[in-house]
Design a protein around this motif. Structure first.
Motif, mmCIF file in Angstrom:
data_model
loop_
_atom_site.group_PDB
_atom_site.id
_atom_site.type_symbol
_atom_site.label_atom_id
_atom_site.label_comp_id
_atom_site.label_asym_id
_atom_site.label_seq_id
_atom_site.Cartn_x
_atom_site.Cartn_y
_atom_site.Cartn_z
ATOM 1 N N LEU A 152 0.832 -1.202 0.000
ATOM 2 C CA LEU A 152 0.000 0.000 0.000
ATOM 3 C C LEU A 152 0.869 1.256 0.000
ATOM 4 N N GLU A 153 1.962 1.211 0.732
ATOM 5 C CA GLU A 153 2.880 2.352 0.761
ATOM 6 C C GLU A 153 3.498 2.581 -0.621
ATOM 7 N N THR A 154 3.795 1.502 -1.324
ATOM 8 C CA THR A 154 4.364 1.611 -2.663
ATOM 9 C C THR A 154 3.388 2.283 -3.624
ATOM 10 N N VAL A 155 2.106 1.893 -3.530
ATOM 11 C CA VAL A 155 1.088 2.496 -4.392
ATOM 12 C C VAL A 155 0.953 3.987 -4.092
ATOM 13 N N GLN A 156 0.914 4.330 -2.822
ATOM 14 C CA GLN A 156 0.779 5.737 -2.453
ATOM 15 C C GLN A 156 1.996 6.555 -2.883
ATOM 16 N N THR A 157 3.182 5.971 -2.765
ATOM 17 C CA THR A 157 4.397 6.669 -3.191
ATOM 18 C C THR A 157 4.384 6.920 -4.698
ATOM 19 N N MET A 158 3.868 5.970 -5.454
ATOM 20 C CA MET A 158 3.823 6.103 -6.907
ATOM 21 C C MET A 158 3.065 7.350 -7.347
ATOM 22 N N LEU A 159 2.051 7.742 -6.581
ATOM 23 C CA LEU A 159 1.218 8.882 -6.958
ATOM 24 C C LEU A 159 2.021 10.174 -7.073
ATOM 25 N N SER A 160 3.106 10.279 -6.326
ATOM 26 C CA SER A 160 3.886 11.520 -6.323
ATOM 27 C C SER A 160 4.991 11.530 -7.378
ATOM 28 N N LEU A 161 5.140 10.418 -8.101
ATOM 29 C CA LEU A 161 6.190 10.334 -9.115
ATOM 30 C C LEU A 161 5.703 10.870 -10.457
ATOM 31 N N ASP A 162 6.631 11.125 -11.344
ATOM 32 C CA ASP A 162 6.301 11.651 -12.668
ATOM 33 C C ASP A 162 6.899 10.777 -13.766
ATOM 34 N N GLY A 163 6.217 10.766 -14.904
ATOM 35 C CA GLY A 163 6.743 10.198 -16.128
ATOM 36 C C GLY A 163 7.341 8.818 -16.016
ATOM 37 N N PHE A 164 8.599 8.698 -16.404
ATOM 38 C CA PHE A 164 9.304 7.420 -16.456
ATOM 39 C C PHE A 164 9.262 6.698 -15.115
ATOM 40 N N HIS A 165 9.575 7.391 -14.032
ATOM 41 C CA HIS A 165 9.651 6.752 -12.716
ATOM 42 C C HIS A 165 8.274 6.262 -12.256
ATOM 43 N N LYS A 166 7.243 6.992 -12.608
ATOM 44 C CA LYS A 166 5.890 6.570 -12.256
ATOM 45 C C LYS A 166 5.510 5.301 -13.012
ATOM 46 N N THR A 167 5.890 5.242 -14.272
ATOM 47 C CA THR A 167 5.583 4.068 -15.086
ATOM 48 C C THR A 167 6.325 2.839 -14.577
ATOM 49 N N ILE A 168 7.593 3.003 -14.250
ATOM 50 C CA ILE A 168 8.373 1.883 -13.714
ATOM 51 C C ILE A 168 7.788 1.413 -12.384
ATOM 52 N N ALA A 169 7.383 2.359 -11.550
ATOM 53 C CA ALA A 169 6.779 2.005 -10.259
ATOM 54 C C ALA A 169 5.494 1.214 -10.470
ATOM 55 N N PHE A 170 4.695 1.631 -11.457
ATOM 56 C CA PHE A 170 3.436 0.926 -11.727
ATOM 57 C C PHE A 170 3.697 -0.484 -12.248
ATOM 58 N N LEU A 171 4.699 -0.649 -13.107
ATOM 59 C CA LEU A 171 5.056 -1.986 -13.582
ATOM 60 C C LEU A 171 5.490 -2.882 -12.423
ATOM 61 N N ASN A 172 6.218 -2.311 -11.477
ATOM 62 C CA ASN A 172 6.625 -3.083 -10.298
ATOM 63 C C ASN A 172 5.417 -3.495 -9.468
ATOM 64 N N ILE A 173 4.425 -2.610 -9.377
ATOM 65 C CA ILE A 173 3.189 -2.928 -8.650
ATOM 66 C C ILE A 173 2.469 -4.090 -9.335
#
Length: 292
Positions: free
Chosen positions: A134-155
């Motif tokens: 849950l913390e990972t999902v919430q952290t992803m919201l504050s990311l932008d562009g490339f890093h947000k996409t990579i975070a979502f793929l990890n999720i």
């Protein structure tokens, strides 16, 4: 209650959307959309209706809903009473299967994610996820562009390998459901899900379908492979099983909460569908449910 197509399309400058939704209650609307939807419940509780499945939700629950799978989030009645202290809050991520290109998820390295998307058409509830998720999902919201996409793929990768989950809609329902060609039964399903714990007469449902009772019964059995009364009983008993496993109410209370008028009929239908009576079901399943 009509089935609605909702626009969940993403802006042109992003390939998927991830937003926090916060209001007095969730959208009480039976709907679908061509995007998959990952939902994390942060606050409030109630029942979600996904296909012909009914599942309780509460803070910390995570669901993945497939493309064009009908669903609705229904909070407990208290959330509709204008109580400022009660808030319904969730994170909702909408994306299409090809959000990273037509063939990205067809590559061997992404095959496990493609399988996850296929399971999602039934609606998936993930059980016993670590709090770090849950913390990972919430952290992803504050990311932008490339890093947000990579975070979502990890999720998505985490969810694809998580073995503790349940599918919510039946294969029979999903095989019969057609967005464009099944509008008559869409209205019927929506009515059943909204009123499953009340008295539902064949005549009333046939009227919703604009058919006489005999013609409707034939249509319903042909599409679903079972009589209308059996279909309703299975939905009620399925929900009864969830209540029994939680051990918050006794068997008699469950009987009336899921829509049966007397305990003997409840016990009879329970044994027909589950192969055992409610007491036997509790003894067999409660310990493993609590340990899980």
């Amino acid at each position: 209650m009509k089935l609605h197509l909702i626009d969940r399309s993403t802006p042109r400058d992003t390939s998927f959307t991830a937003k926090v939704h916060e209001d007095s209650n969730f959208l009480k609307l039976w709907h679908y959309h061509p995007e998959l939807e990952l939902v994390v419940i942060l606050k409030s509780d109630g029942n979600c209706f996904i296909g012909d499945g009914i599942e309780k939700f509460e803070p910390g629950d995570v669901f993945l809903i497939g493309k064009n799978t009908p669903h609705m989030w229904l909070n407990q009645e208290a959330y509709f009473a204008d109580d400022p202290e009660l808030v319904a809050k969730s994170i909702a991520i909408h994306f299409k299967k090809d959000f990273l290109g037509d063939h990205f998820f067809e590559t061997p390295e992404m095959h496990h994610l493609s399988e996850l998307f296929d399971r999602a058409r039934f609606g998936v509830k993930f059980l016993n996820l670590q709090s770090e998720f849950l913390e990972t999902v919430q952290t992803m919201l504050s990311l932008d562009g490339f890093h947000k996409t990579i975070a979502f793929l990890n999720i998505l990768n985490t969810l694809s390998s998580h073995k503790d989950y349940k599918l919510l809609a039946s294969s029979g329902y999903m095989k019969s459901f057609k967005v464009k060609t099944n509008k008559t039964l869409d209205r019927v399903y929506a009515y059943i899900f909204k009123n499953f714990n009340k008295d539902i007469s064949l005549d009333a449902v046939a009227k919703i379908a604009n058919m006489n009772a005999t013609a409707f019964s034939r249509l319903f059995k042909r599409v679903n492979g079972k009589p209308f009364s059996r279909y309703v009983s299975e939905i009620r008993i399925g929900y009864a099983c969830k209540l029994l496993l939680e051990e918050k109410v006794n068997i008699s209370e469950v009987c009336y909460e899921v829509g049966f008028n007397n305990i003997s009929n409840f016990n009879r239908q329970f044994k027909i569908i589950m192969g055992c009576n409610p007491s036997e079901y509790i003894k067999e399943h409660v310990n493993s449910y609590q340990e899980g």
